[in-house]
Design a protein around this motif. Structure first.
Motif, PDB file in Angstrom:
ATOM      1  N   TYR A   3       0.843  -1.190   0.000  1.00  2.58           N
ATOM      2  CA  TYR A   3       0.000   0.000   0.000  1.00  2.58           C
ATOM      3  C   TYR A   3       0.882   1.245   0.000  1.00  2.58           C
ATOM      4  O   TYR A   3       2.034   1.205   0.452  1.00  2.58           O
ATOM      5  N   PRO A   4       0.339   2.378  -0.473  1.00  4.24           N
ATOM      6  CA  PRO A   4       1.049   3.639  -0.268  1.00  4.24           C
ATOM      7  C   PRO A   4       1.278   3.849   1.224  1.00  4.24           C
ATOM      8  O   PRO A   4       0.589   3.230   2.052  1.00  4.24           O
ATOM      9  N   SER A   5       2.187   4.724   1.581  1.00  6.41           N
ATOM     10  CA  SER A   5       2.541   4.840   2.998  1.00  6.41           C
ATOM     11  C   SER A   5       2.391   6.268   3.508  1.00  6.41           C
ATOM     12  O   SER A   5       2.386   7.236   2.747  1.00  6.41           O
ATOM     13  N   SER A  32       2.776   9.544   1.011  1.00  4.88           N
ATOM     14  CA  SER A  32       3.103   9.174  -0.371  1.00  4.88           C
ATOM     15  C   SER A  32       2.222   9.943  -1.341  1.00  4.88           C
ATOM     16  O   SER A  32       1.028  10.154  -1.067  1.00  4.88           O
ATOM     17  N   PRO A  33       2.764  10.352  -2.496  1.00  5.30           N
ATOM     18  CA  PRO A  33       1.979  11.145  -3.443  1.00  5.30           C
ATOM     19  C   PRO A  33       0.794  10.405  -4.045  1.00  5.30           C
ATOM     20  O   PRO A  33      -0.145  11.038  -4.539  1.00  5.30           O
ATOM     21  N   ASP A  34       0.820   9.074  -4.001  1.00  4.11           N
ATOM     22  CA  ASP A  34      -0.275   8.297  -4.606  1.00  4.11           C
ATOM     23  C   ASP A  34      -1.361   7.899  -3.611  1.00  4.11           C
ATOM     24  O   ASP A  34      -2.236   7.087  -3.920  1.00  4.11           O
ATOM     25  N   VAL A  35      -1.345   8.475  -2.397  1.00  7.16           N
ATOM     26  CA  VAL A  35      -2.378   8.158  -1.403  1.00  7.16           C
ATOM     27  C   VAL A  35      -3.699   8.805  -1.812  1.00  7.16           C
ATOM     28  O   VAL A  35      -3.745   9.984  -2.164  1.00  7.16           O
ATOM     29  N   VAL A  36      -4.790   8.029  -1.718  1.00  3.76           N
ATOM     30  CA  VAL A  36      -6.137   8.502  -2.064  1.00  3.76           C
ATOM     31  C   VAL A  36      -7.013   8.413  -0.817  1.00  3.76           C
ATOM     32  O   VAL A  36      -6.973   7.409  -0.088  1.00  3.76           O
ATOM     33  N   ASN A  37      -7.798   9.439  -0.545  1.00  4.56           N
ATOM     34  CA  ASN A  37      -8.699   9.422   0.614  1.00  4.56           C
ATOM     35  C   ASN A  37      -9.610   8.202   0.568  1.00  4.56           C
ATOM     36  O   ASN A  37     -10.206   7.893  -0.461  1.00  4.56           O
ATOM     37  N   LEU A  44       4.164   3.991   8.764  1.00  6.66           N
ATOM     38  CA  LEU A  44       5.568   3.796   9.115  1.00  6.66           C
ATOM     39  C   LEU A  44       5.956   4.766  10.226  1.00  6.66           C
ATOM     40  O   LEU A  44       5.533   5.924  10.228  1.00  6.66           O
ATOM     41  N   ASP A  45       6.778   4.274  11.145  1.00 10.30           N
ATOM     42  CA  ASP A  45       7.330   5.190  12.149  1.00 10.30           C
ATOM     43  C   ASP A  45       8.356   6.094  11.466  1.00 10.30           C
ATOM     44  O   ASP A  45       8.717   5.891  10.299  1.00 10.30           O
ATOM     45  N   PHE A  46       8.842   7.085  12.179  1.00 13.57           N
ATOM     46  CA  PHE A  46       9.754   8.077  11.599  1.00 13.57           C
ATOM     47  C   PHE A  46      10.990   7.437  10.966  1.00 13.57           C
ATOM     48  O   PHE A  46      11.571   7.949   9.999  1.00 13.57           O
TER      49      PHE A  46
END
Length: 400
Positions: A3-5, A32-37, A44-46
């Motif tokens: 999945y996108p992160s 991530s630029p490809d994340v969709v609502n 991910l942690d820092f």
């Protein structure tokens, strides 16, 4: 499947790391630029350490709601079936399932989704964008799961009309998720019959979370003069009536609720014992005191006086006022059942507020029992929002 992160800021994600299921907007460093609502993301942690999988919505302050703490989880139909089957198995083990909450959001690891079963009808409430996209699949899987136990559901109705959906960037929705059916449903709980209006009743139509608290007051009400404040559709009043109360007065500010409660009294043959009045409880209690009225049992089941931290102070005044007034109206040795359904009114604050009310009117409280919501509304430790209902029964005496 990857999945996108989204990546957390350093030092953030404290709720998540302590076992909670939410990631807030101010905790996120990168997306991530490809994340969709509404779609799934890996959290991910820092430092890149994988924290699990959840659904994302930048419109919401709760930006990610976790579906799994395992980073390699795929949220597919098989995964959702396991969640649904686990939820139903738990109900079968813990409650009377004739009418019950079948899915309770985060506490069943299906965040933002509520499903109530009223006899042979399901009512669905979807409050988050990600789960909204999965709701039809989840409902189908639930129907299949119930069918395996020989339970036929004649209809499904959606009550996703809560204002909180607007904060998720969604419209409020209400209507049939099945073929149309009669939305007035008769249920039986603790031996009491109710007509539940799943289309126009409050929330999903009926408050199932007080099921066993209503049962708990029955033994106190035999032969008693009872006052039920904020009666809604008359549930506590009717439990008092069916237990053999001498007389019961139920009070609510909604005429619609009073009309429904009156019909429920007739349904149980209690119209000569249990009567209802439409008025403001805060005005009525001092009026009854002025008239010299006294009761053996008083029940206080108010709506949530606060739905945010900012209004807790005013809510505390309201809880203190009604409890103080109720204690003054009780006969010496009478019983007070009092509760709060606000998550923000914590156990500690609610307990302190009742204690202050008793002190102010020189009453001694003898605790009979402390209860919370019915087990079909499970309290998930580390998910504080799942613990909201506080319910006390006290004997109130004049010995001070």
């Amino acid at each position: 499947m990857s999945y996108p992160s989204i990546t957390l800021k350093k030092g953030e994600g404290r709720t998540l790391k302590s076992g909670g299921l939410w990631v807030f907007d101010n905790e996120i460093a990168a997306v991530s630029p490809d994340v969709v609502n509404g779609e799934m993301v890996s959290v991910l942690d820092f430092d890149g350490y994988p924290m699990g999988v959840g659904f994302y919505n930048h419109h919401s302050k709760i930006t990610v709601r976790m579906m799994s703490r395992h980073a390699d989880t795929v949220i597919d139909e098989a995964f959702l079936r396991r969640r649904v089957e686990d939820a139903w198995y738990y109900r079968k083990k813990t409650v009377d399932t004739s009418s019950c909450r079948v899915i309770f959001g985060e506490a069943d690891y299906l965040p933002g989704l509520v499903v109530d079963k009223f006899s042979d009808v399901l009512v669905v409430q979807s409050l988050a964008l990600g789960i909204d996209r999965l709701k039809e699949t989840i409902v189908r899987l639930l129907l299949e799961t119930l069918a395996k136990d020989g339970i036929h559901i004649r209809g499904v109705y959606e009550r996703s009309d809560a204002k909180v959906r607007l904060q998720e960037g969604m419209e409020r929705e209400k209507g049939f998720l099945s073929a149309p059916f009669d939305t007035k449903v008769e249920i039986v709980e603790n031996g009491v019959h109710y007509m539940v209006d799943v289309e126009d009743g409050q929330k999903t139509g009926f408050f199932l979370d007080q099921k066993y608290n209503r049962l708990a007051i029955q033994k106190l009400c035999k032969g008693a003069k009872v006052l039920d404040c904020f009666t809604h559709t008359g549930s506590f009043a009717l439990n008092a009536g069916i237990a053999g109360a001498e007389s019961v007065l139920g009070v609510d500010a909604s005429q619609l609720a009073v009309d429904q409660a009156t019909e429920n009294a007739k349904l149980n043959g209690l119209e000569n014992t249990v009567r209802f009045q439409c008025c403001d409880v805060f005005s009525l209690l001092p009026e009854l005191e002025e008239k010299g009225e006294k009761f053996d049992v008083i029940i206080l089941d108010p709506p949530a006086f606060t739905k945010s931290r900012s209004s807790v102070k005013n809510a505390t005044k309201g809880y203190r006022e009604i409890n103080l007034r109720a204690m003054k109206l009780l006969k010496d040795g009478g019983f007070l059942a009092t509760c709060s359904c606000s998550h923000f009114m914590t156990y500690e604050l609610f307990t302190q507020t009742i204690g202050q009310a008793a002190k102010n009117v020189h009453k001694r409280l003898r605790q009979v029992e402390y209860r919370t919501q019915s087990p079909d509304h499970p309290i998930l430790w580390a998910a504080d929002e799942s613990y909201y209902l506080k319910f006390y029964i006290f004997q109130v005496t004049n010995q001070y």
